[in-house]
Write an enzyme that holds these catalytic residues in place. Structure first.
Site, mmCIF file in Angstrom:
data_model
loop_
_atom_site.group_PDB
_atom_site.id
_atom_site.type_symbol
_atom_site.label_atom_id
_atom_site.label_comp_id
_atom_site.label_asym_id
_atom_site.label_seq_id
_atom_site.Cartn_x
_atom_site.Cartn_y
_atom_site.Cartn_z
ATOM 1 C CE LYS A 54 -3.909 -2.211 2.253
ATOM 2 N NZ LYS A 54 -4.498 -2.681 3.496
ATOM 3 C CD GLN A 98 -3.658 -4.346 6.689
ATOM 4 O OE1 GLN A 98 -3.439 -3.410 5.940
ATOM 5 N NE2 GLN A 98 -4.341 -5.407 6.316
ATOM 6 C CG ASP A 121 -10.149 -0.143 4.947
ATOM 7 O OD1 ASP A 121 -9.998 -0.459 3.755
ATOM 8 O OD2 ASP A 121 -9.480 -0.632 5.877
#
Ligand code: NDP
Length: 296
Positions: A54, A98, A121
């Protein structure tokens, strides 16, 4: 006729190119550089690989990447304090924590502490609610990637029958909501669904997000249907570790009109959509027009 293979790797490269072009324009016209903060708690090897990837792709698109790697023993309070700092930091337009987090940390609390406008997200309860009511929201990256590929493949999704196998909060449910927003007739299937194969055979669009290697065979596919395989499963075959989807590619491809492979289908689109969401969040935060073709 053999199914068309939807090349997610090539599609993701195009999305990244679009993002990079618009990031360069933001910089030139407004002096703005989108910033993505990624927070990793602990040393889960798979998570470390994702976070590295990422960060690399963020920088390649011309954005700033801020990585925060915390010890597995970090307290919930310290993590929440970091998120509060990132929420207040004007250089940070997107925040991703994460998952999974270590067991002593309440994941829902952490996700719901992120500023919804920076929740790239799309997991914050406000964004879930906005998407569920058909309003503008941050959209979870994997379903957004699936939607982009479906929109590119079909002139219109309106009126098509879609079956989403899987009802998770990160894939199945948001996928179903996105398809509904594009006027598909949507059915969500799960482990208690009766006669799944017959149900799936009625689908013009079949999305598999089950987590069971190669479960969806050609018997589940309507001739000519578009099959999107979200699954990522590692299996041992012929003495080697292999990556397979939730769809049995060979038998499904013999019936489908189009299909995403694993690897090289949905997977690459997930990070590309994270970058797209970071760009979208930056535009929204600065009252600028949203990037075309990169949002739901
Ligand atoms: P979850 O385990 O959270 O959800 C799986 C869903 O599948 C559940 O709703 C479950 O039903 C349903 N299910 C399980 N067994 C069956 C069955 N026999 N028949 C019908 N439905 C069944 O998984 P996720 O949604 O997180 O992920 C799904 C897959 O997608 C996984 O392979 C994962 O690795 C992959 N993935 C890929 C990503 C990418 O970037 N490409 C990103 C995220 C996930 P029930 O609710 O009844 O238990």
């Amino acid at each position: 006729m053999a199914a068309e293979i939807i090349d997610g790797k090539a599609f993701a490269a195009k999305v990244r190119e679009k993002v990079a072009t618009q990031v360069a324009r933001l910089k030139a016209d407004h002096g703005l550089v989108p910033g993505l903060a990624v927070v990793l708690v602990g040393e889960d090897p798979a998570s470390q690989v994702y976070v590295r990837s990422k960060g690399k792709q963020t920088v390649e698109c011309g954005m700033n990447s801020y990585e925060h790697k915390l010890e597995a023993t970090t307290s919930e309070a310290d993590l929440l304090a970091l998120i509060a700092r990132l929420n207040a930091d004007a250089a940070v337009h997107g925040i991703l924590v994460q998952l999974p987090l270590p067991g002593h940390i309440n994941e829902d609390l952490v996700i719901n502490t992120i500023d919804p406008a920076k929740d790239v997200d799309g997991f914050h309860i406000s964004n879930v609610g906005l998407l569920g009511t058909g309003q503008k929201s941050m959209v979870p990256c994997t379903p957004l990637g699936c939607l982009m590929m479906l929109r590119a493949h079909h002139a219109s999704l309106s009126g098509l029958n879609a079956v989403v196998v899987g009802r998770s909060n990160i894939v199945g449910k948001p996928m179903a909501n996105l398809l509904l927003k594009d006027s598909c007739t949507v059915t969500i299937a799960h482990s208690r669904t009766k006669d799944l194969a017959a149900l799936c055979r009625g689908a013009d669009i079949l999305v598999a997000a089950v987590g069971r290697p190669e479960m969806i065979t050609g018997d589940y596919v309507k001739p000519g249907a578009t099959v999107i395989d979200v699954g990522i499963n590692r299996i041992e075959r012929d003495g080697k570790t292999k990556l397979v989807g939730d769809v049995d590619f060979a038998s499904a491809a013999a019936v489908a009109g189009a299909i995403t492979p694993v690897p090289g289908g949905v997977g690459p689109m997930t990070i590309a959509c994270l970058l797209a969401n970071t760009l979208t969040a930056t535009c929204r935060a600065n009252g600028l027009a949203e990037p075309e073709g990169l949002t739901a």
